[in-house]
Write a protein that holds these residues in place. Structure first.
Motif, short mmCIF file in Angstrom:
data_model
loop_
_atom_site.label_atom_id
_atom_site.label_comp_id
_atom_site.label_asym_id
_atom_site.label_seq_id
_atom_site.Cartn_x
_atom_site.Cartn_y
_atom_site.Cartn_z
N LYS A 253 0.82 -1.21 0.00
CA LYS A 253 0.00 0.00 0.00
C LYS A 253 0.86 1.27 0.00
N TYR B 131 0.27 4.57 -2.49
CA TYR B 131 0.31 6.00 -2.13
C TYR B 131 1.22 6.75 -3.11
N LYS C 216 -5.56 18.35 -1.75
CA LYS C 216 -6.56 17.67 -0.93
C LYS C 216 -7.83 18.50 -0.67
N LYS D 218 -12.71 17.42 -2.11
CA LYS D 218 -14.03 17.40 -1.46
C LYS D 218 -15.14 18.01 -2.31
N ALA E 283 -7.36 10.48 -5.25
CA ALA E 283 -7.80 10.74 -3.87
C ALA E 283 -7.83 9.45 -3.05
N MET E 284 -8.29 8.35 -3.65
CA MET E 284 -8.35 7.09 -2.92
C MET E 284 -6.95 6.54 -2.63
N CYS E 285 -6.05 6.70 -3.59
CA CYS E 285 -4.67 6.22 -3.39
C CYS E 285 -3.96 7.01 -2.30
N GLN F 193 -5.17 8.20 0.52
CA GLN F 193 -5.75 8.11 1.86
C GLN F 193 -4.64 7.95 2.90
N GLU F 194 -4.81 8.60 4.03
CA GLU F 194 -3.81 8.51 5.10
C GLU F 194 -3.71 7.10 5.66
N GLU F 195 -4.84 6.44 5.82
CA GLU F 195 -4.88 5.10 6.38
C GLU F 195 -4.63 4.06 5.27
N THR G 168 -7.45 1.77 3.80
CA THR G 168 -8.52 2.36 3.00
C THR G 168 -8.09 2.64 1.56
N ARG G 169 -6.81 2.48 1.28
CA ARG G 169 -6.34 2.65 -0.11
C ARG G 169 -6.71 1.41 -0.92
#
Length: 355
Positions: free
Chosen positions: A257, A261, A293, A297, A327-329, A331-333, A336-337
């Protein structure tokens, strides 16, 4: 992942078949590691020996042969330079083939490690979107990798600081490049066992052939992934600032992952025509992820992310899909990517719509 009619894609090219003779890689590992001594280099050598039962089609060159191919490494033939060393264009005398030769800088602490990692990785893999290894030289302290030559250079060259006399990449070409790069990464993660974590996915490492087909290059930081574990703990964080996943930079925990990112950062660079880190911009715009970022939104503001050099020539729906993937790639967590295979599915669908 966004809805589309395609099933999850898997690279059709499979890993190279194993065979019994492991002498080629074993010889490299032993000869390079004899003078090394430190534990990291020994671990890499052990990896080479452990996975050394793979077919190595690469040719072994003498230093004299490669010096002749580059007119004694003529500075006029220098086509690239970085922390790893220098890259020269050359012509092999025996075959008349034009090649690129990466001469690793053996004064640095990473020289032997990068050489072993790259030879190991490129001996384990075979895919249209990965740079092919033609051969290598391990004469004395010389460590030289001979690759296929990519006439259009790196993606970075075509994205940033584009002079007025050069034509910028159009939207479709950008999407085709990023899709091919994703397919190369998918192969490393899914087709190779154990998976290979690239660890240095960035625009400078995406090379382009005469038709702008992309190939991932520079596997000196590649690492064999975990088998039955959630992460690989690394005592030293490697990679390029601006592309590293936050959890890897902070804790040294490395997973596939982390590559996802880094892919998101490059996709954002391709959309925006901005470098991951650009110190010439205002403070709030120097980091492309931090700058972008807030726009993620609000779909009505996605057009604010687009490279001005495109002059508005892009499909609005395609832009929305590309930004959603980025945006999905990013993700901080990590959990969730998306997997890179899901990213490939979305991008393949996107390029099909463009066609």
């Amino acid at each position: 992942m966004m809805k589309n009619p395609l099933k999850s894609s898997r690279s059709s090219v499979q890993a190279k078949d194993a065979y019994d003779d492991s002498e080629a890689l074993s010889t490299i590992a032993r000869s390079v590691s004899m003078s090394a001594g430190n534990s990291k280099q020994k671990r890499i050598a052990e990896d080479v020996l452990r996975y050394g039962n793979v077919k190595v089609a690469a040719e072994v060159f003498t230093f004299r042969e490669l010096a002749a191919a580059t007119d004694n490494f003529d500075p006029d033939l220098l086509i690239g330079e970085g922390g790893f060393g220098r890259v020269y264009q050359g012509r092999l005398k025996k075959t008349n083939q034009i090649v690129a030769m990466k001469q690793l800088d053996m004064t640095g602490s990473q020289g032997n490690q990068e050489f072993l990692a790259e030879v190991l990785t490129l001996s384990l893999v075979d895919h249209p979107n990965l740079l092919s290894l033609i051969g290598y030289c391990a004469d004395g302290r010389q460590r030289i990798l001979v690759h296929e030559y990519m006439p259009n250079g790196s993606l970075e060259h075509h994205l940033f600081d584009v002079s007025p006399d050069r034509k910028p990449l159009d939207w479709y070409t950008r999407m085709r490049i990023v899709t091919g790069a994703a397919q190369g990464l998918e192969y490393l993660h899914d087709a190779v066992n154990p998976p290979i974590i690239y660890r240095d996915f960035k625009a400078t490492n995406i090379l382009l052939d005469e038709h702008f087909n992309p190939k991932l290059s520079d596997f000196g930081l590649a690492k064999l992934g975990p088998e039955g574990k959630d992460h690989v703990s690394s005592t030293r964080v490697m990679g390029t600032y601006g592309y590293c996943a936050p959890e890897y930079a902070q804790t040294g925990k490395l997973t596939i992952k982390c590559d996802v990112y880094s892919f998101g950062v490059v996709l954002l660079e391709i959309i925006a025509g901005r470098r991951a880190i650009d110190n010439t911009r205002t403070t709030e715009e120097q980091n492309v992820v931090s700058w972008a970022k807030p726009y993620f939104k609000d779909k009505s503001k996605f057009n604010m992310l687009v490279d001005p050099l495109l002059e508005g020539n892009y499909p609005e729906k395609g832009l929305h899909q590309a930004v959603a993937v980025a945006a999905m790639c990013l993700q901080e967590e990590p959990s969730t990517r998306p997997l890179i295979s899901d990213v490939v599915t979305a991008l393949e669908y996107l390029t099909m719509e463009l066609e």
